[in-house]
Motif scaffolding. Structure first.
Motif, short mmCIF file in Angstrom:
data_model
loop_
_atom_site.label_atom_id
_atom_site.label_comp_id
_atom_site.label_asym_id
_atom_site.label_seq_id
_atom_site.Cartn_x
_atom_site.Cartn_y
_atom_site.Cartn_z
N GLY A 144 -0.28 15.24 -0.26
CA GLY A 144 0.22 16.08 -1.33
C GLY A 144 -0.80 17.12 -1.73
O GLY A 144 -1.97 17.07 -1.36
N ALA A 145 -0.38 18.03 -2.59
CA ALA A 145 -1.23 19.15 -2.95
C ALA A 145 -2.19 18.80 -4.07
O ALA A 145 -3.22 19.47 -4.22
N GLY A 146 -1.85 17.81 -4.88
CA GLY A 146 -2.65 17.53 -6.05
C GLY A 146 -3.41 16.22 -5.94
O GLY A 146 -3.41 15.55 -4.91
N VAL A 147 -4.08 15.86 -7.04
CA VAL A 147 -4.78 14.59 -7.12
C VAL A 147 -3.74 13.50 -7.37
O VAL A 147 -2.90 13.62 -8.27
N SER A 148 -3.81 12.44 -6.58
CA SER A 148 -2.84 11.36 -6.68
C SER A 148 -3.53 10.08 -7.15
O SER A 148 -4.57 9.71 -6.61
N GLN A 149 -2.94 9.45 -8.17
CA GLN A 149 -3.50 8.21 -8.68
C GLN A 149 -2.47 7.10 -8.59
O GLN A 149 -1.28 7.33 -8.83
N SER A 150 -2.94 5.91 -8.28
CA SER A 150 -2.03 4.77 -8.24
C SER A 150 -2.76 3.51 -8.71
O SER A 150 -3.98 3.39 -8.54
N PRO A 151 -2.03 2.57 -9.33
CA PRO A 151 -0.64 2.73 -9.75
C PRO A 151 -0.54 3.65 -10.97
O PRO A 151 -1.56 3.98 -11.58
N ARG A 152 0.64 4.08 -11.33
CA ARG A 152 0.81 4.88 -12.56
C ARG A 152 0.68 4.01 -13.79
O ARG A 152 0.17 4.45 -14.82
N TYR A 153 1.13 2.79 -13.69
CA TYR A 153 1.06 1.84 -14.79
C TYR A 153 0.55 0.51 -14.26
O TYR A 153 0.92 0.09 -13.17
N LYS A 154 -0.30 -0.11 -15.07
CA LYS A 154 -0.83 -1.42 -14.68
C LYS A 154 -0.93 -2.28 -15.92
O LYS A 154 -1.54 -1.88 -16.92
N VAL A 155 -0.31 -3.46 -15.85
CA VAL A 155 -0.42 -4.43 -16.93
C VAL A 155 -1.16 -5.63 -16.39
O VAL A 155 -0.83 -6.14 -15.31
N ALA A 156 -2.17 -6.07 -17.09
CA ALA A 156 -2.95 -7.21 -16.65
C ALA A 156 -3.26 -8.10 -17.84
O ALA A 156 -3.29 -7.65 -19.00
N LYS A 157 -3.50 -9.36 -17.56
CA LYS A 157 -3.89 -10.28 -18.61
C LYS A 157 -5.41 -10.20 -18.81
O LYS A 157 -6.16 -9.93 -17.85
N ARG A 158 -5.81 -10.41 -20.03
CA ARG A 158 -7.24 -10.40 -20.33
C ARG A 158 -7.98 -11.35 -19.40
O ARG A 158 -7.57 -12.50 -19.20
N GLY A 159 -9.06 -10.85 -18.81
CA GLY A 159 -9.85 -11.66 -17.90
C GLY A 159 -9.59 -11.38 -16.43
O GLY A 159 -10.40 -11.76 -15.58
N GLN A 160 -8.48 -10.72 -16.14
CA GLN A 160 -8.17 -10.39 -14.74
C GLN A 160 -8.97 -9.17 -14.30
O GLN A 160 -9.42 -8.36 -15.11
N ASP A 161 -9.12 -9.05 -12.99
CA ASP A 161 -9.76 -7.87 -12.42
C ASP A 161 -8.67 -6.88 -12.03
O ASP A 161 -7.58 -7.26 -11.59
N VAL A 162 -8.96 -5.58 -12.16
CA VAL A 162 -8.01 -4.55 -11.74
C VAL A 162 -8.73 -3.51 -10.89
O VAL A 162 -9.94 -3.33 -11.00
N ALA A 163 -7.96 -2.85 -10.05
CA ALA A 163 -8.49 -1.77 -9.20
C ALA A 163 -7.56 -0.58 -9.28
O ALA A 163 -6.35 -0.71 -9.07
N LEU A 164 -8.12 0.56 -9.59
CA LEU A 164 -7.36 1.79 -9.74
C LEU A 164 -7.79 2.76 -8.65
O LEU A 164 -8.98 2.94 -8.40
N ARG A 165 -6.81 3.41 -8.04
CA ARG A 165 -7.09 4.25 -6.87
C ARG A 165 -6.91 5.72 -7.19
O ARG A 165 -6.01 6.09 -7.96
N CYS A 166 -7.75 6.54 -6.57
CA CYS A 166 -7.64 8.00 -6.72
C CYS A 166 -7.75 8.66 -5.35
O CYS A 166 -8.73 8.44 -4.63
N ASP A 167 -6.75 9.47 -5.02
CA ASP A 167 -6.79 10.31 -3.83
C ASP A 167 -7.01 11.75 -4.28
O ASP A 167 -6.11 12.38 -4.81
N PRO A 168 -8.21 12.28 -4.07
CA PRO A 168 -8.47 13.65 -4.54
C PRO A 168 -7.79 14.67 -3.63
O PRO A 168 -7.25 14.33 -2.58
#
Lengths: 111, 116
Positions: free
Chosen positions: B1-25
């Motif tokens: 795509g032409a722009g910066v892409s981020q995924s996921p758009r929404y993330k819900v997690a329970k306290r204490g969990q690990d999360v990973a957010l992605r960015c495609d510049p």
């Protein structure tokens, strides 16, 4: 310590009139200033910028003014259009590209 | 795509969990930034990469936050042992050139993280 301040959280302007958004900063080391526009659920979009060596930059309906002695900049939009309704962030940079943002001003242009 | 892409758009997690957010510049962009935006606030700087090198991580709020860009393109922001105060929109931005450039940063639409 809020280095970039936008003291007006919101502004309403009639369509066709001028919108003036203000921004103050405290860090005299800032050398580049930017305005971003943000619609809900989208990322900020670059609008216009100005280097600290200039006092005015114009791009179509958008003009940014910089008053270094007062540590103040403003964004003028004329004429204002309903599509300009968004949150506007003032931002400033020193050195490489780390950008410090203000808290935003929500502009509503009334048709 | 032409722009910066981020995924996921929404993330819900329970306290204490690990999360990973992605960015495609945007392809070819040298610089990549991560910002955190709390409700009603402006984006706040977290970290900066020039290609694969992380040149500034001064904005990361704690050692639970970790970012990487191993091949100089895609970046991942990881948050370990999430806390409720981590709830925010995480924005990624990229720009064409590196240090000292006047190229503006182009932002993705962000990942809205909610910690329950």
């Amino acid at each position: 310590d809020q280095q970039v301040k936008q003291n007006s959280p919101s502004l309403s302007v009639q369509e066709g009139r001028i919108s003036i958004l203000n921004c103050d900063y405290t860090n005299s080391m800032f050398d580049y200033f930017l305005w971003y526009k943000k619609y809900p659920a989208e990322g900020p979009t670059f609008l216009i910028s100005i280097s600290s060596i200039k006092d005015k930059n114009e791009d179509g309906r958008f003009t940014v003014f910089l008053n270094k002695s007062a540590k103040h900049l403003s964004l003028h939009i004329v004429p204002s259009q309903p599509g300009d309704s968004a949150v506007y962030f003032c931002a400033a940079r020193t050195g490489y590209q780390k950008v410090t943002f203000g808290t935003g001003t929500k502009l509503q242009v009334i048709p | 795509g032409a722009g910066v892409s981020q995924s996921p758009r929404y993330k819900v997690a329970k306290r204490g969990q690990d999360v990973a957010l992605r960015c495609d510049p945007i392809s070819g962009h040298v610089s990549l930034f991560w910002y955190q935006q709390a409700l009603g606030q402006g984006p706040e700087f977290l970290t900066y990469f020039q290609n694969e090198a992380q040149l500034d991580k001064s904005g990361l709020p704690s050692d639970r936050f970790f970012a990487e860009r191993p091949e100089g393109s895609v970046s991942t922001l990881k948050i370990q042992r999430t806390q409720q105060e981590d709830s925010a929109v995480y924005l990624c931005a990229s720009s064409l050139d590196g240090e000292g450039s006047n190229q503006p940063q182009h932002f993705g639409d962000g990942t809205r993280l909610s910690i329950l």
